[in-house]
Design an enzyme around this catalytic site. Sequence first.
Site, short mmCIF file in Angstrom:
data_model
loop_
_atom_site.label_atom_id
_atom_site.label_comp_id
_atom_site.label_asym_id
_atom_site.label_seq_id
_atom_site.Cartn_x
_atom_site.Cartn_y
_atom_site.Cartn_z
N MET A 163 1.19 8.25 0.55
CA MET A 163 1.72 7.18 0.02
C MET A 163 3.24 7.85 -0.59
O MET A 163 3.65 6.99 -1.44
CB MET A 163 1.08 6.44 -0.96
CG MET A 163 -0.14 5.67 -0.39
SD MET A 163 -0.91 5.00 -1.94
CE MET A 163 -1.54 6.26 -2.86
N ASP A 178 -7.45 -4.03 6.15
CA ASP A 178 -6.14 -4.14 5.79
C ASP A 178 -5.01 -3.68 6.89
O ASP A 178 -5.82 -3.82 8.12
CB ASP A 178 -6.11 -2.59 5.00
CG ASP A 178 -6.49 -2.57 3.64
OD1 ASP A 178 -6.68 -3.65 2.93
OD2 ASP A 178 -7.16 -1.47 3.31
N LYS A 238 -2.04 -4.38 2.92
CA LYS A 238 -1.40 -3.62 1.83
C LYS A 238 -0.53 -2.39 2.70
O LYS A 238 -0.69 -1.99 3.59
CB LYS A 238 -1.94 -3.12 0.79
CG LYS A 238 -3.12 -2.10 1.35
CD LYS A 238 -3.88 -1.57 0.05
CE LYS A 238 -4.84 -0.51 0.44
NZ LYS A 238 -5.44 0.47 -0.52
N1 SAH Z 1 -7.95 5.91 2.56
C1 SAH Z 1 -6.83 6.46 3.10
C2 SAH Z 1 -5.72 6.73 2.49
C3 SAH Z 1 -4.96 5.34 1.96
S1 SAH Z 1 -3.51 5.72 1.14
C4 SAH Z 1 -7.46 7.68 3.64
O1 SAH Z 1 -8.57 8.30 3.26
O2 SAH Z 1 -6.63 8.26 4.44
C5 SAH Z 1 -2.50 5.28 2.53
C6 SAH Z 1 -1.62 6.53 2.93
O3 SAH Z 1 -2.40 7.47 3.66
C7 SAH Z 1 -0.32 6.39 3.62
O4 SAH Z 1 0.76 6.05 2.81
C8 SAH Z 1 -0.21 7.68 4.23
O5 SAH Z 1 0.28 8.72 3.44
C9 SAH Z 1 -1.49 8.31 4.58
N2 SAH Z 1 -1.94 7.91 6.12
C10 SAH Z 1 -2.92 7.24 6.56
N3 SAH Z 1 -2.98 7.02 7.67
C11 SAH Z 1 -2.17 8.00 8.14
C12 SAH Z 1 -1.66 8.52 9.40
N4 SAH Z 1 -2.26 8.12 10.50
N5 SAH Z 1 -0.63 9.25 9.59
C13 SAH Z 1 -0.05 9.90 8.28
N6 SAH Z 1 -0.51 9.39 7.05
C14 SAH Z 1 -1.37 8.70 7.07
#
Ligand code: SAH
Length: 251
Positions: free
Chosen positions: A170, A34, A56
């Site tokens: 998100m 992704d 995405k």
């Molecule tokens: N599987 C991922 C989450 C996927 S949904 C996990 O476990 O982290 C994607 C969301 O994760 C983004 O919209 C945001 O809310 C959050 N996110 C992922 N990386 C981030 C980062 N470095 N800083 C802030 N939010 C983050």
Amino acid sequence: MGIAYLTGSGPGDLELLTLKANKIVQEADVIIYDRLANPDILKKAKSGCKFIYVGKEDGKHIIPQEEINEIIYKNTIENDIVVRLKGGDPFVFGRGGEEGKYLHDRGIDFEVIPGVTSAISVPAYAGIPVTHRGVAVSFKVITGHEAPGKEHSQIDWDSLKGDGTIIFLMGLHNLSKISRKLIQIGKPKDFPIAVISKGTTKEQKVVVSTLENIVKESKGLKTPALIIVGNVVKLRKDLDWFKSQKKSEQN
Ligand code: SAH
């Protein structure tokens, strides 16, 4: 026929990649990925490794999930080691479960390599523990993709009335609706909330505010961003250890 690894890439800081993910990325014949918080992970791949981008943004798939499932499936038939690399942890809003089920239904071997989820690590890099003795004894991780007020909402807003920490992934584009909804269910207007953008990276930005003022004060913050609500946010004043600015000067 090979094997597919549903692999978490961690939240952004390259050093938060697990040893297991690090190893499998180096062995991969194909990496299906992704929009990653840290694209440097791909530099670890062996020469000849095929890269397939199925990116995405904020939960919106450019390629439909069904098609992604099929891409993983086909590549696993034709190759030995296929890595499906996802931000954070593959089973936390990562649709890893759907991909695993698709492979299972077709008799394809797969393994899951959990990752450091942004839900906990991003607050940690902002100096906010998701639980704290005497402050919060639980935390909930919720999709912020579903706008509050939507008919047939799957989110039980009334269950968020207590003292537990609430983490929205998100949710940046729904921030005003989320903060209004939390006030509506009874949280004080001056209740602590923080938005953390690009957490664990050199570009990390944190805005701490109140439910009433957060929208105004966090304007311009970029995705990926996480929202955290609760009295634990106040602990940041003593626990803000990650000096992203200083780190970037060193690099
Ligand atoms: N599987 C991922 C989450 C996927 S949904 C996990 O476990 O982290 C994607 C969301 O994760 C983004 O919209 C945001 O809310 C959050 N996110 C992922 N990386 C981030 C980062 N470095 N800083 C802030 N939010 C983050």
